[in-house]
Design a protein around this motif. Structure first.
Motif, PDB file in Angstrom:
ATOM      1  N   ASP A 250     -22.670  54.188  54.905  1.00 17.56           N
ATOM      2  CA  ASP A 250     -21.844  55.158  55.619  1.00 17.56           C
ATOM      3  C   ASP A 250     -20.379  54.718  55.578  1.00 17.56           C
ATOM      4  OD1 ASP A 250     -20.985  57.175  57.338  1.00 17.56           O
ATOM      5  OD2 ASP A 250     -21.440  56.000  59.138  1.00 17.56           O
TER       6      ASP A 250
ATOM      7  N   ASP B 261     -16.046  56.240  55.375  1.00 15.06           N
ATOM      8  CA  ASP B 261     -15.137  57.391  55.452  1.00 15.06           C
ATOM      9  C   ASP B 261     -14.216  57.458  54.236  1.00 15.06           C
ATOM     10  OD1 ASP B 261     -15.627  57.220  58.504  1.00 15.06           O
ATOM     11  OD2 ASP B 261     -14.272  55.565  58.218  1.00 15.06           O
ATOM     12  N   TYR B 262     -14.089  56.316  53.538  1.00 11.84           N
ATOM     13  CA  TYR B 262     -13.114  56.223  52.433  1.00 11.84           C
ATOM     14  C   TYR B 262     -13.697  55.306  51.371  1.00 11.84           C
ATOM     15  CZ  TYR B 262      -8.767  54.953  49.980  1.00 11.84           C
ATOM     16  OH  TYR B 262      -7.802  54.736  49.035  1.00 11.84           O
TER      17      TYR B 262
ATOM     18  N   LYS C 199     -15.336  51.955  56.585  1.00  7.01           N
ATOM     19  CA  LYS C 199     -15.814  52.708  57.737  1.00  7.01           C
ATOM     20  C   LYS C 199     -14.966  52.245  58.902  1.00  7.01           C
ATOM     21  CE  LYS C 199     -18.336  55.430  60.204  1.00  7.01           C
ATOM     22  NZ  LYS C 199     -18.223  56.901  60.055  1.00  7.01           N
ATOM     23  N   ASP C 200     -14.020  53.084  59.307  1.00  9.77           N
ATOM     24  CA  ASP C 200     -13.008  52.677  60.281  1.00  9.77           C
ATOM     25  C   ASP C 200     -12.272  51.453  59.733  1.00  9.77           C
ATOM     26  OD1 ASP C 200     -13.539  54.743  62.119  1.00  9.77           O
ATOM     27  OD2 ASP C 200     -15.227  53.649  62.931  1.00  9.77           O
TER      28      ASP C 200
END
Length: 591
Positions: free
Chosen positions: A34, A36-37, A56-57
């Motif tokens: 998982d 995000d980037y 992730k964060d």
């Protein structure tokens, strides 16, 4: 040397890009987690991925370098890029990676936080963990100390039972609330539930959570609830953090857990805890879950009762002080159901903005989220023996309105719904409190009656002062119709006598909410329509709604045609939308 390479951002929402990244990671014995980037390194004249890493964060994940490029320094360049992205919003960066990558990150200033056989967790600034440990030490006490790490989404009678039993076995019991906002109840709400649910236990201390105790950053599978080949790795890292940092700071000798008969991941966590912690000098004590009517009390079962709109059933599982939070959640859920009902005539929904130029689905969601904490405040205010002063209720409403306008940049998204929903939230909480405290059986079979709710709504609304002269008041006087306050003062007569019965009888019909909306529109003098378009249009809307409601063959295509018409003519039955959400909510608290 780096001039022949470039770093490209990889949009994983594109199936072809995602597949390419997954294939690259598979070749390097990794899988896409998982994130995000994600970014990859390429040669300028080639489309093959040479190195890749994600975020992730503020945690670096899924880092790999192709065999032919190892030793060329690509990992350092990629890591520097990821650190640059992460530190735009965070004061430190963590990395979840293979043990073989330890030297690379150590050379870039990272220090080891935790390790397991297959992975390590590092951070480039240990100030956060050191500050957290200092905070824990400041709360440590002499004697035999125990600890429970719990999510409490939400706080149940089972959680209270676990804490009570654990508190009997130690001098001091520390509760660490899992610090995440990925649950249906926020971290601040869950922590407040634990605090209010344990305030009469003298040797129990509720502590702040952190990224270092069952965090989505360090233990993502806990929140995904997916028992897979990475689960044991995450569990071991989480427990290593506990052993190295948290337990010593609080002088923990016992960690307590509840038995887990249903959730495979939590059961596995308990198993590994039993295997590892005693070797580190920390005993593990497992307490059998509390049951109600031969059913194990669990937060997941309680959430299901909330989802199915049954306050009465939640009372069986929820600890008493949790009930105001559940009432607030049912209010938020009702607003969300109204918004999600698609299509709707002239109203904002998932497909379009209806007859509104200044609102859309995203903005309405922001508004609902902004109002939710104030519904909680109203529920907590109502959950008392004495009725609160009307000025206190109004002050919370004023705060909520300001929060709504702040979230929407001044757009009036839910002002009407805030008024009606806020009053009923307060009333439901007060009636529930009185019922539980007058009950001789722990309140398990308490329910709110129609009459008691309607009577209290009238009482509260009649204590509200009449608004000052406004455009809305002019519309009411000119057309001789009732406004929001008048309807509340009458106890929402049509809602209780008609709309609620229809919803209860038809709630399992796939078009129930559409038909209920038309039933409301067919009888309600919607001040929003009167203000925008005048009396004749308001009457036409009633007639059209009556036809749609009475149609034996309900058609979404006909509804869409009506929506298109209302968009063209700038007609928005916003008052009916408010009453739709209120009807759903009142059903929830009565059911």
């Amino acid at each position: 040397m780096y001039s022949e390479y470039e770093i490209r951002t990889m949009p994983l929402s594109l199936k072809s890009t995602r597949k390419k990244v997954e294939e690259f990671l598979n070749r390097n014995d990794l899988r896409l987690d998982d994130v995000d980037y994600y970014a990859c390194v390429f040669r300028l004249d080639d489309d093959r991925i040479l190195a890749g890493g994600g975020l992730k964060d503020n945690i670096i994940k899924c880092l790999a370098v192709s065999d032919e490029e190892k030793g060329n320094g690509l990992s350092n360049r990629l890591i520097s890029h990821l650190i640059s992205i992460a530190t735009q919003n965070h004061n430190s960066v963590k990395v979840f990676t293979k043990p073989s990558n330890k030297e690379i990150f150590s050379s870039l200033g990272f220090e080891l936080l935790a390790q397991s056989d297959k992975a390590i967790l590092l951070e480039n600034n240990l100030k956060n963990i050191n500050d957290y440990c200092s905070y824990l030490k400041s709360n440590s006490k002499q004697g035999v100390n125990g600890c429970i790490v719990m999510n409490c989404n939400p706080f149940t009678k089972g959680h209270r039972f676990l804490i009570e039993q654990a508190a009997k076995k130690v001098d001091n019991l520390f509760i660490i609330a899992v610090k995440e906002d990925v649950s249906i109840f926020s971290y601040s709400e869950r922590k407040a539930m634990i605090e209010s649910g344990t305030k009469n236990l003298e040797n129990v201390t509720v502590l702040q959570g952190s990224d270092y105790a069952v965090s989505k950053l360090t233990f993502p599978t806990y929140f995904i609830k997916d028992l897979n080949d990475t689960t044991d790795t995450h569990i071991n890292l989480d427990l290593d953090l506990f052993v190295k940092f948290i337990a010593p700071s609080l002088n923990i000798k016992i960690r307590f857990v509840g038995s887990e008969p249903t959730d495979a991941l939590t059961k596995r966590y308990n198993e590994i805890m039993h295997e590892t912690l005693p070797k580190k000098g920390i005993n593990v004590f497992e307490i059998k879950r509390l049951e109600a009517e031969q059913e194990v009390i669990s937060a997941s079962a309680l959430r299901n009762y909330i989802k199915t709109k049954s306050l009465r059933h939640t009372i069986k599982f929820a600890y008493t002080t949790t009930l105001p939070y559940i009432i607030s959640m049912l209010a938020k859920q009702s607003l969300q159901e109204e918004l999600d009902t698609t299509p709707k005539p002239g109203l904002v929904d998932k497909s379009d903005s209806g007859a509104h130029q200044d609102m859309d689905y995203t903005l309405m969601n922001k508004s609902i989220n902004a109002l939710h904490p104030y519904f909680t405040k109203l529920a907590l205010l109502g959950f008392n023996e004495k009725l609160a002063d009307i000025n206190l209720i109004r002050s919370i409403g004023i705060e909520a309105e300001k929060a709504m306008f702040d979230a929407t940049n001044g757009i009036n998204t839910h002002k009407g719904a805030l008024f009606s929903m806020g009053i009923v939230v307060f009333c439901a909480a007060h009636i529930l409190y009185k019922g539980i405290n007058c009950s001789n059986n722990n309140g398990d079979d308490i329910e709110i009656s129609k009459q008691s709710l309607q009577d209290l709504i009238k009482t509260i609304a009649n204590n509200f002062p009449q608004p000052q002269e406004t455009h809305g008041n002019d519309v009411l006087k000119t057309n001789n119709i009732k406004g929001a306050l008048a309807m509340a003062r009458e106890g929402y007569e049509e809602l209780f006598s008609s709309w609620l019965d229809f919803y209860q009888a038809n709630k399992d019909d796939e078009h129930c909410l559409h038909r209920l909306l038309f039933l409301i529109m067919s009888t309600l003098d919607d001040t929003n329509i009167y203000y925008r378009k005048g009396r004749q249009t308001a009457q036409n809307v009633k007639n059209e709604a009556k036809q749609m409601f009475s149609s034996n063959d309900f058609s979404i295509s006909e509804l869409q045609k009506l929506n298109n018409k209302y968009i063209r003519e700038n007609i928005s039955p916003g008052g009916a939308a408010d009453m739709l959400s209120l009807t759903i909510f009142i059903y929830s608290v009565l059911n």
